[in-house]
Design a protein around this motif. Structure first.
Motif, mmCIF file in Angstrom:
data_model
loop_
_atom_site.group_PDB
_atom_site.id
_atom_site.type_symbol
_atom_site.label_atom_id
_atom_site.label_comp_id
_atom_site.label_asym_id
_atom_site.label_seq_id
_atom_site.Cartn_x
_atom_site.Cartn_y
_atom_site.Cartn_z
ATOM 1 N N GLU A 1 -16.182 48.067 35.987
ATOM 2 C CA GLU A 1 -16.884 48.790 35.148
ATOM 3 C C GLU A 1 -16.105 49.872 34.414
ATOM 4 O OE1 GLU A 1 -20.327 50.403 37.317
ATOM 5 O OE2 GLU A 1 -21.122 48.482 37.791
ATOM 6 N N ILE A 2 -14.913 50.282 34.962
ATOM 7 C CA ILE A 2 -14.275 51.168 34.496
ATOM 8 C C ILE A 2 -12.847 50.793 34.298
ATOM 9 C CG2 ILE A 2 -15.605 53.326 35.472
ATOM 10 C CD1 ILE A 2 -13.276 53.629 37.889
ATOM 11 N N ALA B 1 -6.983 50.932 33.592
ATOM 12 C CA ALA B 1 -5.766 50.266 32.738
ATOM 13 C C ALA B 1 -5.076 51.105 32.079
ATOM 14 C CB ALA B 1 -6.395 49.085 31.700
ATOM 15 N N LEU B 2 -5.696 52.335 31.451
ATOM 16 C CA LEU B 2 -5.034 53.046 30.418
ATOM 17 C C LEU B 2 -4.085 54.133 31.567
ATOM 18 C CD1 LEU B 2 -7.422 54.367 27.786
ATOM 19 C CD2 LEU B 2 -5.386 52.729 27.530
ATOM 20 N N ALA C 1 -9.935 46.371 39.535
ATOM 21 C CA ALA C 1 -10.434 46.617 38.130
ATOM 22 C C ALA C 1 -9.968 45.986 36.947
ATOM 23 C CB ALA C 1 -10.315 48.358 37.857
ATOM 24 N N LEU C 2 -8.955 45.294 36.851
ATOM 25 C CA LEU C 2 -8.208 44.947 35.829
ATOM 26 C C LEU C 2 -8.576 43.353 35.592
ATOM 27 C CD1 LEU C 2 -5.017 46.787 35.703
ATOM 28 C CD2 LEU C 2 -7.178 47.388 34.945
ATOM 29 N N SER C 3 -8.895 42.662 36.498
ATOM 30 C CA SER C 3 -9.093 41.049 36.556
ATOM 31 C C SER C 3 -9.862 40.729 35.417
ATOM 32 C CB SER C 3 -9.430 40.513 37.934
ATOM 33 O OG SER C 3 -10.783 41.017 38.248
ATOM 34 N N ALA D 1 -1.737 42.589 31.113
ATOM 35 C CA ALA D 1 -0.343 43.337 30.622
ATOM 36 C C ALA D 1 -0.205 44.688 31.258
ATOM 37 C CB ALA D 1 -0.737 43.512 29.172
ATOM 38 N N ALA D 2 -1.647 45.403 31.425
ATOM 39 C CA ALA D 2 -1.384 46.700 31.971
ATOM 40 C C ALA D 2 -0.619 46.863 33.572
ATOM 41 C CB ALA D 2 -2.659 47.221 32.097
ATOM 42 N N ALA D 3 -1.454 45.822 34.431
ATOM 43 C CA ALA D 3 -0.782 45.759 35.687
ATOM 44 C C ALA D 3 0.794 45.383 35.597
ATOM 45 C CB ALA D 3 -1.418 44.603 36.388
#
Length: 265
Positions: free
Chosen positions: A181-182, A187-188, A115-117, A125-127
């Motif tokens: 898409e989400i 990430a949050l 999801a974060l790529s 940063a989130a990962a």
């Protein structure tokens, strides 16, 4: 000229023998490691490694399930070590390194690949925040003095944080959801799980529950729980993970409210 037999460097071991020994009843010293609990820890480590490989190949359901399996194995190795009286310093350190891979690196990379790529630096940063917080959580646990109250953990346990990320990916991937898409939501939640791991919020450890003779209704309740999980494993397990993760801040808020009420009186 210096004597080559005397240097300031530590002497290197002559073989790969683990420097952990004990004496038997005859007073003879034996070196080695306990096989069974460390094999289970190795299996958990492999599950984390497999989760990374599966995510790299787009098999996100397999990756998420592998992290869940690692969590089950992590709960088994310590219990078996205690039951068989095979606890050791080596086992504790090995377990911590395995946890860093299975519950730190693997969930962070799986969430990033799913999801974060597409979020650029924000996703990276989130990962990374999750991975770093998991490593800090494990390091703090290793050096912290043993708490007198075994009923609670300080900070979210890393297997629970990994469980939240894994079940979130499992549910989305099994429903055909495109994680990008989400990505913001993922990430949050991933970053929040990481920050909760290094927080001072207390979480119930459930260590007061022991395996042994229990009332019949407890066994019946466990059977019903298994049946509910089998109805829709990713949805049920994600709900359980969210409830546990939220329980810490909620209990903290309730305790804070009670303290303020007492001061007000």
């Amino acid at each position: 000229m210096t004597d080559p037999q005397h240097t300031d460097y530590p002497e290197e071991p002559q073989d790969f023998e683990v420097i952990e020994s004990e004496r038997d009843r005859g007073g003879n010293r034996h070196r080695g490691v306990y096989l069974l609990p460390n094999l289970i820890t190795t299996a958990a480590l492999f599950a984390g490694f497999y989760a990374i490989l599966a995510a790299m190949n787009g098999m996100f359901v397999h990756a998420a399930v592998a992290i869940i399996v690692a969590g089950i194995l992590d709960g088994m190795d310590g219990g078996i070590a205690r039951l068989t009286n095979t606890q050791s310093r080596f086992g504790a350190e090995y377990d911590s390194l395995s946890d860093c891979v299975a519950f730190g690196v693997a969930p962070g990379l799986v969430a990033y690949a799913w999801a974060l790529s597409e979020l650029g630096n924000f996703g990276r940063a989130a990962a990374f925040l999750y991975v770093a917080c998991a490593a800090l959580r494990l390091a703090r646990f290793n050096v912290q003095a043993a708490s007198s109250d075994k009923r609670f953990f300080t900070g979210l346990p890393s297997p629970s944080g990994a469980g939240l990320v894994a079940t979130m990916v499992w549910l989305g991937a099994s429903r055909g959801v495109d994680g990008t898409e989400i990505g913001i939501i993922v990430a949050l939640l991933t970053a929040a799980a990481g920050l909760l791991m290094v927080s001072s919020i207390r979480y119930h450890s459930f260590k007061e529950f022991r395996i042994g003779k229990v009332p019949f209704r407890v066994l019946l309740g466990a059977i019903v729980a298994f049946a509910i999980v089998f109805l829709d494993p990713p949805l049920v397990l994600l709900s359980v993970a969210l409830a546990y993760v939220a329980s810490g801040p909620l209990l903290w808020a309730l305790r804070l409210r009670r303290v303020r009420a007492k001061r007000g009186n």
